[in-house]
Write an enzyme that holds these catalytic residues in place. Structure first.
Site, PDB file in Angstrom:
ATOM      1  N   LYS A 284      50.788 -11.379   4.361  1.00 13.87           N
ATOM      2  CA  LYS A 284      51.257 -12.393   5.493  1.00 13.87           C
ATOM      3  C   LYS A 284      52.441 -13.079   4.677  1.00 13.87           C
ATOM      4  O   LYS A 284      52.097 -13.452   3.644  1.00 13.87           O
ATOM      5  CB  LYS A 284      50.006 -13.220   5.917  1.00 13.87           C
ATOM      6  N   ARG A 358      40.170  -5.392  13.740  1.00 16.70           N
ATOM      7  CA  ARG A 358      39.696  -4.219  14.642  1.00 16.70           C
ATOM      8  C   ARG A 358      39.031  -3.101  13.672  1.00 16.70           C
ATOM      9  O   ARG A 358      38.185  -2.481  14.264  1.00 16.70           O
ATOM     10  CB  ARG A 358      41.074  -3.671  15.273  1.00 16.70           C
TER      11      ARG A 358
HETATM   12  N1  BES Z   1      43.628 -12.822  11.885  1.00 15.31           N
HETATM   13  C1  BES Z   1      44.578 -12.328  12.274  1.00 15.31           C
HETATM   14  C2  BES Z   1      45.023 -13.032  13.866  1.00 15.31           C
HETATM   15  C3  BES Z   1      45.342 -14.361  13.823  1.00 15.31           C
HETATM   16  C4  BES Z   1      46.622 -14.870  13.839  1.00 15.31           C
HETATM   17  C5  BES Z   1      44.506 -15.417  14.021  1.00 15.31           C
HETATM   18  C6  BES Z   1      47.021 -16.325  13.604  1.00 15.31           C
HETATM   19  C7  BES Z   1      44.699 -16.805  14.016  1.00 15.31           C
HETATM   20  C8  BES Z   1      46.225 -17.380  13.992  1.00 15.31           C
HETATM   21  C9  BES Z   1      44.684 -10.761  12.553  1.00 15.31           C
HETATM   22  O1  BES Z   1      43.802 -10.223  11.633  1.00 15.31           O
HETATM   23  C10 BES Z   1      45.942 -10.401  12.201  1.00 15.31           C
HETATM   24  O2  BES Z   1      46.716 -10.519  11.412  1.00 15.31           O
HETATM   25  N2  BES Z   1      46.729  -9.751  13.371  1.00 15.31           N
HETATM   26  C11 BES Z   1      48.085  -9.415  13.223  1.00 15.31           C
HETATM   27  C12 BES Z   1      48.070  -7.917  13.818  1.00 15.31           C
HETATM   28  C13 BES Z   1      49.368  -7.045  13.608  1.00 15.31           C
HETATM   29  C14 BES Z   1      49.491  -6.739  12.214  1.00 15.31           C
HETATM   30  C15 BES Z   1      49.241  -5.720  14.611  1.00 15.31           C
HETATM   31  C16 BES Z   1      48.974 -10.302  14.001  1.00 15.31           C
HETATM   32  O3  BES Z   1      48.455 -10.685  15.076  1.00 15.31           O
HETATM   33  O4  BES Z   1      50.158 -10.422  13.597  1.00 15.31           O
HETATM   34 MN    MN Z   2      45.187  -9.787   9.684  1.00 17.03          MN
END
Ligand code: BES
Ligand code: MN
Ligand code: ZN
Length: 505
Positions: A284, A358
């Site tokens: 990230k 997931r």
């Molecule tokens: N934990 C995150 C989602 C999230 C984002 C929760 C902001 C709380 C605040 C999740 O694991 C994630 O990183 N999701 C990605 C999915 C994508 C890579 C398909 C996302 O939402 O960007």
């Molecule tokens: Mn994630």
């Protein structure tokens, strides 16, 4: 917070803060006489309209009241039990800020509050007490106090120690009952907030299991923890894949509450327990990454709900499932392009290691379905940023294959203020998570990110007919940017789940 309920005459009550709640209608009707009884002129009502969360402090009563100070508390129209929770939260937050440790609330009029909310004294009382817990909450265990000057209280803990409720004799039993429910739900929600607020270096997967075990001991429900070896021998390939880059072993925890008699239903609650989500190799961006300590808010809500349900002795069997790990990059970490085999045997192409929630939920969902055959499966997860794009920070996304279940969850959301909004799960979206090399991909095509994530989960419920997924990415953690005053963990989901399970009781 010690809570007592009594029927002493108002004038005799000695307290640092005497809270007098008013709805706007009650204020018009009884404002003047109530104030006069407390030793104040009706004139102060020029400054108070009983708007939701309005506080007006009064000093210098003409001796009729024994309270050090009186605060008029606005409950707005008071047409929903939820209005009283909101007002109480504002009041309790203020009392804590002021360093007032002991308060008394005048609930002489609670029967008319209940009538205007088309609800019961129990319900209004429990909402109010929940609000007191939620508003008084502070996360201060990581402050040493070493730098606090004498001026700021020298690091002294600010909390409400004694909360006293005054009511009429006819309402005493009902208010006591409601206050006890509110205490249970409010304190379980705050415990969930504590877990979510703990940073990744102080809470790993084993700590989640330990927290569950401690909760089980308090609530009197059974907790089973599976360690890495058992997870390996069971073949939970999703959880193991996410854990590959970590120095901490994963855990899988099962929380099992069985009511005394024959349960009316069996409900499985699955909670995402990613103790820190760096994104893994699909790292990230650094801005805001620290908020990803909250990526186990689903697991925390499930622990909180189980503890509350068991303390409330609801006649439903509730089983929690918590897959837990952090998501870290390293030489041994899961890579984009890898293909893994989940507990179900279904293979997954990893398009992005940041879509890790997931993967661990896939294993937990199938496990819940196969081992326990529950009537209902609900999972809570901080699953997608896309859900925040769609619905903002105040509302959770709801995805379900069952209209009745969706309706029940939406109604619980309205009653508790933990709002959810249903999103589609149409078959067209399944196209977007197809893989060339495996059964399914963990990464969707462009757009509808929260739906494709839910669609992915649906692949792993083995045709179960009553499943709901609640994406709590938005409402579980507040950075203050969304207009919410309190920052940090909200404990979202505890009230929602407990209300839902009570409605099914
Ligand atoms: N934990 C995150 C989602 C999230 C984002 C929760 C902001 C709380 C605040 C999740 O694991 C994630 O990183 N999701 C990605 C999915 C994508 C890579 C398909 C996302 O939402 O960007
Ligand atoms: Mn994630
Ligand atoms: Zn995540």
């Amino acid at each position: 917070m010690n809570i007592t309920v009594h029927t002493d005459p108002v004038r005799k009550i000695r307290t640092a803060l005497f809270v007098v709640p008013f709805t706007s209608a009650a204020l018009k009707k009884n404002g003047e006489p109530v104030l006069r009884d407390l030793g104040f002129e009706g004139k102060v009502l020029q400054d108070f309209k009983a708007d939701a969360g309005e506080l007006v402090f009064l000093f210098g009563s003409t001796g009729k009241s024994s309270a050090e100070r009186v605060v008029l508390l606005g409950c707005g129209e008071g047409k929903k039990a939820e209005d009283y929770r909101k007002a109480a939260a504002v009041m309790a937050a203020k009392a804590v800020d002021m360093g007032i440790g002991s308060i008394t609330v005048d609930f002489s009029a609670i029967r008319s509050f209940a009538a205007s909310a088309k609800s019961s004294v129990q319900r209004v009382g429990s909402s109010f007490i929940e609000g007191c817990f939620i508003g008084a909450y502070r996360f201060e265990r990581l402050k040493s106090g070493k730098l606090a000057g004498k001026k700021e209280g020298g690091g002294k803990k600010k909390e409400i120690v004694d909360l006293v409720l005054r009511t009429e004799p006819a309402q005493l039993a009902a208010l006591r009952d409601g206050a006890e429910t509110g205490r249970i739900v409010g304190s379980c929600q705050n415990r969930a907030r504590d877990l979510v607020n703990l940073p990744g270096n102080l809470l790993n997967a084993e700590d989640i299991s330990r927290a569950a075990a401690e909760s089980g001991a308090r609530g009197g429900y059974e907790v089973t923890v599976f360690g890495k070896e058992e997870i390996e021998s069971m073949g939970m390939g999703g959880l193991l894949a996410v854990n590959k880059g970590s120095v901490h072993p994963p855990t899988f925890t099962v929380l099992d509450y069985r009511p005394a008699g024959k349960p009316s239903k069996t409900v499985a609650l699955v909670g995402k327990g990613v103790t820190f989500d760096s994104g893994g190799i699909s790292l990230k961006p650094s801005e805001g990454m620290g908020e990803m300590k909250s990526d186990m808010a689903g697991a925390a809500a499930v622990i909180g709900a189980l503890e509350a349900v068991s303390l409330l002795k609801l006649p439903v069997r509730v089983i929690g499932f918590l897959p837990a790990t952090d998501n870290m990059p390293s030489g041994s970490a899961l890579k984009p392009g890898d293909v893994i085999t989940t507990f179900s045997g279904i293979t997954v192409e990893v398009g992005n290691t940041d879509a890790e929630g997931r993967l661990i939920l896939a294993d937990a969902l199938i496990y819940a379905k196969k081992q326990y055959d529950p009537d209902i499966i609900i999972d809570l997860a901080t699953l997608t940023g896309a859900c925040i794009v769609a619905l903002g920070y105040g509302v959770a996304g709801l995805f379900s294959n069952n209209d009745r279940l969706s309706e029940d969850i939406c109604n619980a959301g309205q009653r508790t203020g933990e709002k959810v909004w249903r999103m589609p799960l149409w078959e067209e979206y399944a196209e977007m998570i197809k893989s060339d090399v495996a059964d399914v991909s963990n990464l969707g095509a462009r757009g509808a990110g929260s739906v494709t994530a839910a669609k992915f989960l649906e692949t792993f419920i083995d045709g179960h007919k009553k499943w709901a997924h609640i994406d709590i990415a938005g409402p579980s953690f507040s950075t203050g940017k969304s207009g919410a005053k309190a920052t940090g963990a909200t404990g979202f989901g505890v009230r929602l789940l407990v209300d839902l399970l009570r409605a099914w009781s």
